[in-house]
Design an enzyme around this catalytic site. Structure first.
Site, mmCIF file in Angstrom:
data_model
loop_
_atom_site.group_PDB
_atom_site.id
_atom_site.type_symbol
_atom_site.label_atom_id
_atom_site.label_comp_id
_atom_site.label_asym_id
_atom_site.label_seq_id
_atom_site.Cartn_x
_atom_site.Cartn_y
_atom_site.Cartn_z
ATOM 1 N N GLY A 15 0.781 -1.241 0.000
ATOM 2 C CA GLY A 15 0.000 0.000 0.000
ATOM 3 C C GLY A 15 0.808 1.283 0.000
ATOM 4 N N ARG A 68 -15.401 -15.246 -10.588
ATOM 5 C CA ARG A 68 -14.835 -13.882 -10.578
ATOM 6 C C ARG A 68 -15.959 -12.871 -10.732
ATOM 7 N NH1 ARG A 68 -11.695 -13.233 -15.468
ATOM 8 N NH2 ARG A 68 -11.147 -11.181 -14.688
ATOM 9 N N ASN A 110 -5.264 2.734 -12.836
ATOM 10 C CA ASN A 110 -4.298 1.733 -12.372
ATOM 11 C C ASN A 110 -2.883 2.275 -12.545
ATOM 12 O OD1 ASN A 110 -3.380 -0.908 -11.520
ATOM 13 N ND2 ASN A 110 -2.850 -1.327 -13.657
ATOM 14 N N HIS A 112 1.126 0.865 -13.210
ATOM 15 C CA HIS A 112 1.917 -0.309 -13.582
ATOM 16 C C HIS A 112 3.392 0.103 -13.654
ATOM 17 C CE1 HIS A 112 2.713 -4.218 -15.289
ATOM 18 N NE2 HIS A 112 3.500 -3.627 -16.184
ATOM 19 N N GLU A 177 6.521 6.174 -9.087
ATOM 20 C CA GLU A 177 5.121 5.736 -9.097
ATOM 21 C C GLU A 177 4.280 6.667 -8.240
ATOM 22 O OE1 GLU A 177 4.103 1.646 -8.413
ATOM 23 O OE2 GLU A 177 6.015 0.933 -9.164
HETATM 24 C C1 GRF Z 1 3.550 -1.202 -7.468
HETATM 25 O O1 GRF Z 1 4.814 -1.434 -8.043
HETATM 26 C C2 GRF Z 1 2.502 -1.037 -8.535
HETATM 27 O O2 GRF Z 1 2.962 -0.404 -9.683
HETATM 28 C C3 GRF Z 1 2.141 -2.461 -8.840
HETATM 29 O O3 GRF Z 1 2.159 -3.113 -7.586
HETATM 30 C C4 GRF Z 1 3.040 -2.416 -6.705
HETATM 31 C C5 GRF Z 1 2.259 -2.030 -5.499
HETATM 32 O O4 GRF Z 1 3.050 -1.421 -4.505
HETATM 33 N N1 GRF Z 1 0.888 -2.544 -9.529
HETATM 34 P P1 GRF Z 1 2.372 -0.722 -3.258
HETATM 35 O O5 GRF Z 1 1.426 -1.758 -2.650
HETATM 36 O O6 GRF Z 1 1.621 0.477 -3.749
HETATM 37 O O7 GRF Z 1 3.483 -0.377 -2.337
#
Ligand code: GRF
Length: 205
Positions: A15, A68, A110, A112, A177
């Site tokens: 998180g 699902r 999202n 990535h 990110e």
């Molecule tokens: C991140 O690298 C995100 O891009 C990917 O999963 C990871 C999650 O990290 N989808 P966090 O739980 O936000 O620390």
């Protein structure tokens, strides 16, 4: 002042992106208010921070659902009951069904850890190292049915060093990110994004 945009954040683990978003809401960097932190894992580490911040937390295990579709329908009902304008996947490690996506058209976001469309799926950092690229990055995008695809909101780059491991690269990427997600949410919450087909256009006004 404009009203704060209600957002839901979905996580499956650590998180850190969720924490960055929550902090950006708290400090007013983005005009948003987290109304729900949802997880498919009751023991997701990130939930502690959400609880500390008194943000409503809801968890729902996939166990006990026969499909699902059924799981996603229940998840969507829970999310909808909080009326979020945007649903932010932040390390939410599930592929969602088309009914879930169409219930929140163009409102699911999202992140990535690659420059999409390169290196989709799991272990994107290792994929980048294996491919020998010199630059990789992260992508914040609108969720579509195809995995790790959809209109791109923000991308940020990082260099790949010769001695990088998947872990060292992941750590360097994580910082980007967090800032990329916040930049994307700022644009979305300020109504600066127009989606047309597979493109997201940013308005300057
Ligand atoms: C991140 O690298 C995100 O891009 C990917 O999963 C990871 C999650 O990290 N989808 P966090 O739980 O936000 O620390």
């Amino acid at each position: 002042m404009n009203a704060l945009t209600p957002i839901a954040i979905l996580i499956s683990g650590r998180g850190s992106n969720m924490k960055a978003i929550v902090d950006a809401c708290e400090t007013g960097v983005i005009s948003a208010r987290p109304v729900l932190i949802f997880s498919d894992k009751a023991d997701a580490a990130g939930l502690d921070y959400a609880r500390e911040k008194n943000i409503p937390v809801h968890t729902l295990s996939r166990k006990g659902f026969t499909s699902r579709e059924a799981y996603d329908a229940e998840t969507a009902d829970i999310i909808a009951s909080y009326n979020p304008s945007f649903i932010c996947f932040a390390g939410y490690m599930r592929l969602v069904t088309s009914a879930f996506i169409s219930r929140f058209t163009d409102r699911i976001i999202n992140i990535h850890p690659s420059l999409l469309p390169s290196f989709k799926g799991l272990n994107a950092q290792q994929q980048a190292i294996d491919a020998g690229v010199k630059v990789t990055g992260c992508t914040v995008h609108i969720v579509r049915e195809e995995m790790d695809a959809g209109p791109i909101l923000v991308q940020q780059t990082v260099p790949v060093e010769e001695n990088d491991t998947a872990q060292s690269l992941a750590e360097r990427l994580l910082e980007k990110e967090h800032s990329a997600y916040i930049e994307a949410l700022r644009l979305c919450c300020d109504n600066k994004i127009r989606i047309e087909g597979n493109h997201a256009y940013v308005s300057s006004s």
